[in-house]
Structures are given as structure tokens and as C-alpha cells.
Design a protein around this motif. Structure first.
Motif, mmCIF file in Angstrom:
data_model
loop_
_atom_site.group_PDB
_atom_site.id
_atom_site.type_symbol
_atom_site.label_atom_id
_atom_site.label_comp_id
_atom_site.label_asym_id
_atom_site.label_seq_id
_atom_site.Cartn_x
_atom_site.Cartn_y
_atom_site.Cartn_z
ATOM 1 N N GLY A 87 0.786 -1.169 0.026
ATOM 2 C CA GLY A 87 0.065 0.019 0.023
ATOM 3 C C GLY A 87 0.922 1.219 0.045
ATOM 4 O O GLY A 87 0.279 2.340 0.205
ATOM 5 N N PHE A 88 2.179 1.088 -0.346
ATOM 6 C CA PHE A 88 3.007 2.228 -0.131
ATOM 7 C C PHE A 88 2.671 3.362 -1.372
ATOM 8 O O PHE A 88 2.395 4.286 -0.888
ATOM 9 N N TRP A 89 2.569 2.683 -2.786
ATOM 10 C CA TRP A 89 2.415 3.866 -3.615
ATOM 11 C C TRP A 89 0.788 4.156 -3.827
ATOM 12 O O TRP A 89 0.534 5.319 -4.233
ATOM 13 N N ARG A 90 -0.070 3.380 -3.099
ATOM 14 C CA ARG A 90 -1.516 3.926 -2.830
ATOM 15 C C ARG A 90 -1.546 4.812 -1.895
ATOM 16 O O ARG A 90 -2.401 5.897 -2.394
ATOM 17 N N TYR A 91 -0.761 4.963 -0.993
ATOM 18 C CA TYR A 91 -1.118 6.111 0.066
ATOM 19 C C TYR A 91 -0.291 7.237 0.032
ATOM 20 O O TYR A 91 -0.219 8.051 0.594
ATOM 21 N N LEU A 92 0.663 7.124 -0.973
ATOM 22 C CA LEU A 92 1.821 8.048 -1.170
ATOM 23 C C LEU A 92 1.193 9.644 -1.561
ATOM 24 O O LEU A 92 1.860 10.619 -1.101
ATOM 25 N N PRO A 93 0.430 9.585 -2.518
ATOM 26 C CA PRO A 93 -0.252 11.192 -2.678
ATOM 27 C C PRO A 93 -0.835 11.613 -1.269
ATOM 28 O O PRO A 93 -0.775 12.840 -1.176
#
Length: 211
Positions: A87-93
Motif C-alpha cells: 500500500g505504499f504507492w497507494r497512500y503516497l499522494p
């Protein structure tokens, strides 16, 4: 430039870099070690600000107790790093948005024309007999007595809750009562039993037949 200013910039640089490495390290153990470095560096900055008690407190409490506990937990648990990174790139924004809001708030607070109408006089150098620990204790137990008591009560409730959560009975686990272990006696642990010897067994084990 004074030596204290140079040391402050050096410690601040190490603190910022170690803080970034805490959230970017791939190994949880490395992240915990970088957090230890951040705590020690912040303690050095407290020392430069003549807050010796806070400096030694952050080293003893956070580095000596909390981070050691974190390292034990991280090394004892089987953490699936690949699953954590899903979920790193999912919650990055969302994380970047929150970080920008925090940076904007800190910049607004540190901006002098908006939040500082007059020059704040510089505090005088502390005397040789000045004690930061005494001043901190006086503030905690006089002006901030009620918040200090409320915080201690919250910590006490959280400790009791943690003990209660781990104390629950679970199926399939062996449980030993400590009171029964203490009350046991030597006569209960060992019993001498007299077993009669059969004649055939004694004859078969004679040394002459073994030769």
C-alpha cells in the motif's frame, strides 16, 4: 560563526537525514536503528540549548527503553516486508499532501511578520547555580500540575489495558499457576517406589554371560 552554531547545523543535518532514513529504510531493524540515531542527535541539540535533563531523559527513556523494546519486537515477529510495501504507492499522494500541509504550517509559524509583532528579548545566560531540572519540576508541579496528572492517569490506564489484553486465556496453550509452583514440596516432586526384581532378569544380566 560560533562553534555552537556549527554544532547545531551539524546535528540538525544528521537529525533530518536520519529521520528520512527511518521512513525510507527497507529493513525494519535498520529503520529502528536510524530512529535511535535521531533520538541521540536530538538529545545533543537539547544539550546545546542548555536543557541537560531533557537530553538525558530522551536518551535514557526512548533509546534505552522504548527503542530496545521496539528492536526486540521487530526481531521476534515474522514481518512480511513485501506485504507492508503493497500500500505504499497507494497512500503516497495522501502522505505527500499531509506533509505539504505540515511544512506550510511550520513555515507560517516561523514566519516573523505574521506571528511576531515585536522583537523577543533574548534570555540571559543561566547562572552557574541554575538547575534546569528544578525549573522543569517547578513548572510541572505548579502551572502544569493538572495536565501532568491527567497524562500520568492516561498512561496508567493504558498499562492496565495492555496487561489485561495479554492476560486473557487462549485455547491450546499450556498454563502453569505460579502459586501451585511455589506451594509444591519435595515430597510431592519425588516418590521412591520399590520394584521387585524377577529371578530371570537377574540371571540374564549376569557378567559371565556377557563375557
Amino acid at each position: 560563526m560560533e562553534i555552537s552554531t556549527l554544532l547545531f547545523y551539524a546535528f540538525a543535518t544528521v537529525l533530518v537525514i536520519s529521520g528520512l532514513l527511518v521512513i525510507t529504510a527497507k529493513n525494519p531493524v535498520h529503520a529502528a536503528l536510524f530512529l535511535v540515531l535521531a533520538f541521540v542527535t536530538s538529545g545533543c541539540i537539547w544539550m546545546l540549548m542548555h536543557a541537560e535533563f531533557l537530553a538525558i531523559a530522551i536518551v535514557l527513556i526512548y533509546v534505552g527503553a522504548v527503542m530496545v523494546l521496539f528492536l526486540f519486537v521487530v526481531m521476534m515477529l515474522d514481518i512480511n516486508i513485501d506485504r507492508i510495501r503493497e500500500g505504499f504507492w497507494r497512500y503516497l499522494p495522501v502522505g505527500l499532501l499531509v506533509a505539504l500541509v505540515m511544512v506550510a504550517e511550520m513555515a507560517a509559524v516561523l514566519n516573523k511578520p505574521y506571528f511576531q509583532l515585536a522583537e523577543v528579548p533574548q534570555p540571559a545566560a543561566p547562572a552557574a547555580t541554575h538547575s534546569n531540572t528544578q525549573e522543569l519540576a517547578q513548572q510541572l508541579f505548579t502551572q502544569y500540575a493538572y495536565p501532568f496528572e491527567i497524562a500520568s492517569l492516561i498512561l496508567l490506564v493504558s498499562m492496565i489495558a495492555a496487561v489485561a489484553l495479554t492476560y486473557r486465556r487462549r485455547q491450546g496453550l499450556k498454563y502453569v499457576n505460579p502459586a501451585d509452583q511455589i506451594a509444591v514440596k519435595a515430597a510431592d516432586r519425588m516418590r521412591i517406589v520399590s520394584i521387585p526384581v524377577e529371578p530371570g532378569v537377574a540371571t540374564s544380566l549376569s557378567p559371565k554371560e556377557g563375557e
